[in-house]
Design a protein around this motif. Structure first.
Motif, PDB file in Angstrom:
ATOM      1  N   ASP A 231      24.498  75.943  18.160  1.00  0.00           N
ATOM      2  CA  ASP A 231      25.801  75.424  18.566  1.00  0.00           C
ATOM      3  C   ASP A 231      25.834  73.897  18.582  1.00  0.00           C
ATOM      4  OD1 ASP A 231      26.774  78.027  18.942  1.00  0.00           O
ATOM      5  OD2 ASP A 231      26.005  78.087  20.987  1.00  0.00           O
ATOM      6  N   ARG A 232      25.193  73.287  17.596  1.00  0.00           N
ATOM      7  CA  ARG A 232      25.164  71.824  17.455  1.00  0.00           C
ATOM      8  C   ARG A 232      24.595  71.146  18.705  1.00  0.00           C
ATOM      9  NH1 ARG A 232      27.900  69.591  13.342  1.00  0.00           N
ATOM     10  NH2 ARG A 232      28.645  67.785  14.502  1.00  0.00           N
ATOM     11  N   ARG A 233      23.735  71.845  19.374  1.00  0.00           N
ATOM     12  CA  ARG A 233      23.057  71.291  20.543  1.00  0.00           C
ATOM     13  C   ARG A 233      21.577  71.062  20.240  1.00  0.00           C
ATOM     14  NH1 ARG A 233      25.461  71.953  25.749  1.00  0.00           N
ATOM     15  NH2 ARG A 233      27.539  72.867  25.623  1.00  0.00           N
TER      16      ARG A 233
ATOM     17  N   ASN B 150      24.659  67.215  22.802  1.00  0.00           N
ATOM     18  CA  ASN B 150      25.675  67.960  22.076  1.00  0.00           C
ATOM     19  C   ASN B 150      26.354  67.010  21.090  1.00  0.00           C
ATOM     20  OD1 ASN B 150      28.165  69.214  21.269  1.00  0.00           O
ATOM     21  ND2 ASN B 150      27.960  70.622  22.996  1.00  0.00           N
ATOM     22  N   GLN B 151      26.171  67.273  19.800  1.00  0.00           N
ATOM     23  CA  GLN B 151      26.698  66.368  18.789  1.00  0.00           C
ATOM     24  C   GLN B 151      28.218  66.304  18.823  1.00  0.00           C
ATOM     25  OE1 GLN B 151      25.535  67.232  14.726  1.00  0.00           O
ATOM     26  NE2 GLN B 151      25.346  65.062  14.245  1.00  0.00           N
ATOM     27  N   ASP B 152      28.876  67.388  19.206  1.00  0.00           N
ATOM     28  CA  ASP B 152      30.336  67.377  19.288  1.00  0.00           C
ATOM     29  C   ASP B 152      30.815  66.473  20.418  1.00  0.00           C
ATOM     30  OD1 ASP B 152      30.641  69.081  17.133  1.00  0.00           O
ATOM     31  OD2 ASP B 152      30.592  70.881  18.378  1.00  0.00           O
ATOM     32  N   ASP B 153      30.090  66.453  21.532  1.00  0.00           N
ATOM     33  CA  ASP B 153      30.438  65.557  22.630  1.00  0.00           C
ATOM     34  C   ASP B 153      30.212  64.099  22.244  1.00  0.00           C
ATOM     35  OD1 ASP B 153      31.172  67.632  24.253  1.00  0.00           O
ATOM     36  OD2 ASP B 153      29.281  67.713  25.362  1.00  0.00           O
TER      37      ASP B 153
ATOM     38  N   ALA C  77      30.380  62.872  19.126  1.00  0.00           N
ATOM     39  CA  ALA C  77      31.171  62.465  17.957  1.00  0.00           C
ATOM     40  C   ALA C  77      32.245  61.422  18.272  1.00  0.00           C
ATOM     41  CB  ALA C  77      31.789  63.692  17.292  1.00  0.00           C
TER      42      ALA C  77
END
Length: 256
Positions: A183-185, A226-229, A231
């Motif tokens: 999950d991109r973590r 977390n890559q989404d956080d 970004a």
């Protein structure tokens, strides 16, 4: 954008590395960052060695490098890395959180050993392994430390690492291994260390210390990235580091 992201952006906007960094030693401006390679490897910056396991993509590794580097540079503006290093580490952890890491409570404790002689590197692997799946699970980090141990005193990698970790009888350093957890973590067992010794030694990680000649303090926990956080913060972090980066950021490619 969430309130948390707005807070993080505002804090990042507030820092300006300028021409000098408050701390024990300075850095020079580097015009561009180079994309990180994919695959197992390690990154060495002043005072830290971070390993990267299988599945960590080039973009993800670059994000991790930037977030970790900015956190250390920002902490340098507020506190000294010199022993006992607690104020510096408090700032460092706060900046990790600003850059999107989830960090559990860090308890900084003196570490004792029943061995009369020991190497800090081996002791550190055991400490970090205790909050992971054991020292044997830190394969890439162990290989990176072996590569460092094989360096001559004045060679680039060890000199870079010790430039902000080894002072006149004391120092502070960070070791960790980033592992993809889905999950991109990224889950990263991370050790924060400080030491004080009765003598000054080069390649202090690999010296056989008499237990009575050194005090070792450590804190280890698994931090989550977390890559989404991250970004929404990426361009701002890159902007800050573009103006003020470390003198060198060296990378190791390791075969498992």
């Amino acid at each position: 954008m969430s309130y948390l992201h707005e807070q993080r952006r505002a804090r990042l906007q507030s820092i300006d590395f300028g021409d000098t960094v408050i701390g024990s030693r300075s850095f020079v401006i580097e015009e561009e960052s180079i994309a990180a390679p994919a695959g197992p490897g390690a990154t060495i910056v002043p005072g830290a060695t971070i390993a990267f396991g299988e599945g960590i993509t080039s973009d993800l590794r670059t994000d991790l490098e930037d977030a970790l580097l900015l956190s250390s540079l920002a902490a340098d503006q507020k506190a000294s890395r010199r022993y006992p290093s607690r104020e510096w580490y408090a700032e460092y952890v706060t900046w990790l959180e600003t850059c999107g890491f989830l960090v559990t409570t860090q308890v900084f404790q003196r570490r004792s050993t029943a061995r009369q002689n020991f190497e800090i590197a081996k002791e550190a692997l055991e400490i970090i392994g205790a909050i992971s799946s054991g020292a044997a699970s830190l394969v890439v980090l162990e290989k990176a430390l072996t590569a460092l141990s094989e360096q001559a005193d004045e060679q680039g990698l060890i000199k870079l690492f010790e430039s902000e970790s080894n002072f006149a009888g004391d120092g502070a350093f960070q070791l960790g291994e980033a592992k993809l957890s889905g999950d991109r973590r990224v889950a990263m067992p991370l050790g924060l260390f400080a030491f004080r010794s009765s003598s000054v030694k080069r390649k202090f990680l690999f010296f056989s210390w008499d237990a009575d000649a050194i005090e070792l303090f450590a804190s280890a926990s698994e931090v989550i990235f977390n890559q989404d956080d991250y970004a929404p913060l990426r361009s701002l972090v890159q902007e800050k580091l573009h103006r003020r980066r470390s003198e060198r950021l060296s990378r190791l490619t390791l075969s498992l």
